[in-house]
Design a protein around this motif. Structure first.
Motif, PDB file in Angstrom:
ATOM      1  N   CYS A 137       0.119   2.683  -6.795  1.00 51.13           N
ATOM      2  CA  CYS A 137       0.915   3.774  -6.232  1.00 51.13           C
ATOM      3  C   CYS A 137       2.340   3.781  -6.761  1.00 51.13           C
ATOM      4  O   CYS A 137       3.172   4.568  -6.304  1.00 51.13           O
ATOM      5  N   GLY A 138       2.629   2.933  -7.727  1.00 52.94           N
ATOM      6  CA  GLY A 138       3.979   2.814  -8.266  1.00 52.94           C
ATOM      7  C   GLY A 138       4.694   1.637  -7.642  1.00 52.94           C
ATOM      8  O   GLY A 138       4.874   1.589  -6.422  1.00 52.94           O
ATOM      9  N   TYR A 188       0.834  -1.205   0.000  1.00 54.73           N
ATOM     10  CA  TYR A 188       0.000   0.000   0.000  1.00 54.73           C
ATOM     11  C   TYR A 188       0.872   1.261   0.000  1.00 54.73           C
ATOM     12  O   TYR A 188       2.058   1.207   0.373  1.00 54.73           O
ATOM     13  N   PRO A 189       0.317   2.400  -0.398  1.00 53.01           N
ATOM     14  CA  PRO A 189       1.126   3.631  -0.491  1.00 53.01           C
ATOM     15  C   PRO A 189       1.852   4.009   0.793  1.00 53.01           C
ATOM     16  O   PRO A 189       2.947   4.574   0.748  1.00 53.01           O
ATOM     17  N   ASP A 190       1.249   3.693   1.950  1.00 52.73           N
ATOM     18  CA  ASP A 190       1.874   4.041   3.227  1.00 52.73           C
ATOM     19  C   ASP A 190       2.610   2.859   3.865  1.00 52.73           C
ATOM     20  O   ASP A 190       2.985   2.905   5.041  1.00 52.73           O
ATOM     21  N   TYR A 236       7.543  -0.932   4.164  1.00 52.58           N
ATOM     22  CA  TYR A 236       8.582  -1.582   3.365  1.00 52.58           C
ATOM     23  C   TYR A 236       8.309  -1.456   1.858  1.00 52.58           C
ATOM     24  O   TYR A 236       8.821  -2.244   1.066  1.00 52.58           O
ATOM     25  N   LEU A 237       7.529  -0.454   1.457  1.00 53.21           N
ATOM     26  CA  LEU A 237       7.182  -0.310   0.044  1.00 53.21           C
ATOM     27  C   LEU A 237       8.418  -0.124  -0.828  1.00 53.21           C
ATOM     28  O   LEU A 237       8.515  -0.709  -1.914  1.00 53.21           O
ATOM     29  N   ASP A 238       9.370   0.677  -0.385  1.00 52.75           N
ATOM     30  CA  ASP A 238      10.564   0.906  -1.206  1.00 52.75           C
ATOM     31  C   ASP A 238      11.351  -0.390  -1.416  1.00 52.75           C
ATOM     32  O   ASP A 238      11.891  -0.630  -2.503  1.00 52.75           O
ATOM     33  N   ARG A 239      11.426  -1.210  -0.393  1.00 50.26           N
ATOM     34  CA  ARG A 239      12.086  -2.519  -0.538  1.00 50.26           C
ATOM     35  C   ARG A 239      11.352  -3.361  -1.575  1.00 50.26           C
ATOM     36  O   ARG A 239      11.980  -3.993  -2.442  1.00 50.26           O
ATOM     37  N   SER A 240      10.022  -3.367  -1.508  1.00 52.52           N
ATOM     38  CA  SER A 240       9.230  -4.131  -2.475  1.00 52.52           C
ATOM     39  C   SER A 240       9.489  -3.637  -3.892  1.00 52.52           C
ATOM     40  O   SER A 240       9.612  -4.438  -4.831  1.00 52.52           O
ATOM     41  N   ARG A 241       9.570  -2.328  -4.051  1.00 52.93           N
ATOM     42  CA  ARG A 241       9.822  -1.767  -5.379  1.00 52.93           C
ATOM     43  C   ARG A 241      11.178  -2.210  -5.925  1.00 52.93           C
ATOM     44  O   ARG A 241      11.310  -2.504  -7.116  1.00 52.93           O
ATOM     45  N   LEU A 290       9.951   3.383 -19.472  1.00 51.44           N
ATOM     46  CA  LEU A 290       8.933   3.205 -18.442  1.00 51.44           C
ATOM     47  C   LEU A 290       7.751   4.132 -18.677  1.00 51.44           C
ATOM     48  O   LEU A 290       7.918   5.355 -18.773  1.00 51.44           O
ATOM     49  N   MET A 291       6.563   3.543 -18.752  1.00 46.92           N
ATOM     50  CA  MET A 291       5.313   4.302 -18.807  1.00 46.92           C
ATOM     51  C   MET A 291       4.695   4.252 -17.408  1.00 46.92           C
ATOM     52  O   MET A 291       4.382   3.176 -16.898  1.00 46.92           O
ATOM     53  N   HIS A 292       4.522   5.409 -16.791  1.00 52.35           N
ATOM     54  CA  HIS A 292       4.092   5.429 -15.396  1.00 52.35           C
ATOM     55  C   HIS A 292       3.392   6.740 -15.083  1.00 52.35           C
ATOM     56  O   HIS A 292       3.327   7.634 -15.908  1.00 52.35           O
ATOM     57  N   GLY A 293       2.907   6.840 -13.851  1.00 46.77           N
ATOM     58  CA  GLY A 293       2.253   8.052 -13.372  1.00 46.77           C
ATOM     59  C   GLY A 293       0.756   7.910 -13.240  1.00 46.77           C
ATOM     60  O   GLY A 293       0.114   7.110 -13.915  1.00 46.77           O
ATOM     61  N   LEU A 294       0.186   8.690 -12.314  1.00 48.27           N
ATOM     62  CA  LEU A 294      -1.252   8.748 -12.075  1.00 48.27           C
ATOM     63  C   LEU A 294      -1.718  10.196 -12.039  1.00 48.27           C
ATOM     64  O   LEU A 294      -0.973  11.065 -11.594  1.00 48.27           O
TER      65      LEU A 294
END
Length: 265
Positions: free
Chosen positions: A64-65, A24-26, A29-34, A78-82
């Motif tokens: 959320c990326g 989830y965005p918050d 460990y999101l950065d690790r997952s990325r 890379l095609m990205h963004g919201l």
């Protein structure tokens, strides 16, 4: 075959098991997952480059990326963004690519043993059916792009997602990098082993497609999509859309002759 379009997701990545902690965005460990997801993507890109594919476009499909841009393979765009650009903008770009691949995929909502199973929104959507058959994000991608002639030749992710992909595209090559035990737990391969499997699988998929081309996924119409929500307020909003039919308190139905106009309603 000289070009490839890759859709990435986060929840099917080896080492990622939790929405709250890792997706989830918050999530803490999101950065690790990325970073883990980007390394798996890069393994796929490396195999494509080694096989002579010169034009590679990646779509970050995690809301959320789900990718770490600084680590992106130099051969990929890379095609990205919201918010997402309209399909009228995206489709002329993507439809020009020869084949599709999916990296980091999870199974559809409701698969009991599937780690992080969901369809589109883990917080609002209970299930999707198309012409009476349950579908998830794999079928959505394959059918939408298949309408323009793009076959999907490879998928990596959670084991139940690999099984689901083989049901949708029998000729697809898959690489299972983790086995779900429940929605919140899994057995993951080591990062090195997961990436090696992806490289080998993409290599196999390219060779197979060049010798025995995979057909685009096309289901005959007309189409009836039923979308069941967890909560009635979401069904209220969906039921107010043009062409919607309210089936029951939590379910909304759409009808169309065109798969592209309905599969992402």
């Amino acid at each position: 075959m000289s070009s490839a379009f890759i859709i990435t997701d986060l929840e099917g990545t080896a080492g990622v098991t939790s929405f709250a902690d890792e997706a989830y965005p918050d999530a803490r460990y999101l950065d690790r997952s990325r970073r883990l997801a980007t390394a798996e993507l890069n393994a796929a890109v490396t195999a494509l480059v080694d096989a002579g594919v010169s034009d590679i476009l990646v779509w970050d499909g995690h809301g959320c990326g789900g990718l770490w841009y600084e680590d992106l393979h130099p051969a990929a765009q890379l095609m990205h963004g919201l918010p997402l650009a309209p399909f009228s903008v995206i489709d002329p770009i993507v439809d020009a690519y020869d084949v599709g691949l999916i990296v980091g995929q999870h199974a559809r909502a409701g698969v009991r043993s599937s780690n992080m199973n969901h369809t589109q929104s883990s917080r609002s959507i209970d299930s999707l059916t198309l012409n009476g058959a349950p579908i998830g994000e794999i079928a959505q991608s394959a059918l939408y792009r298949g309408d323009a002639g793009m076959p999907f030749v490879f998928l990596s992710g959670e084991s139940a997602a690999c099984e689901e992909a083989s049901e949708v595209v029998p000729e697809i090559v898959t690489a299972s990098v983790k086995r779900g035990l429940s929605r919140g737990s899994a057995i993951s391969l080591s990062p090195a082993r997961a990436r090696a499997l992806i490289r080998d699988g993409v290599r196999e998929a390219v060779l197979q497609h060049r010798s025995r081309p995979v057909a685009p996924t096309v289901w005959p119409g007309p189409y009836v999509l039923e979308k069941r929500y967890f909560h009635t307020d979401a069904a209220d909003a969906s039921g107010a859309l043009p062409g919607a039919e309210r089936v029951d308190d939590q379910t909304v139905r759409f009808r169309s002759e065109s798969i592209r106009s309905i599969v992402y309603r």
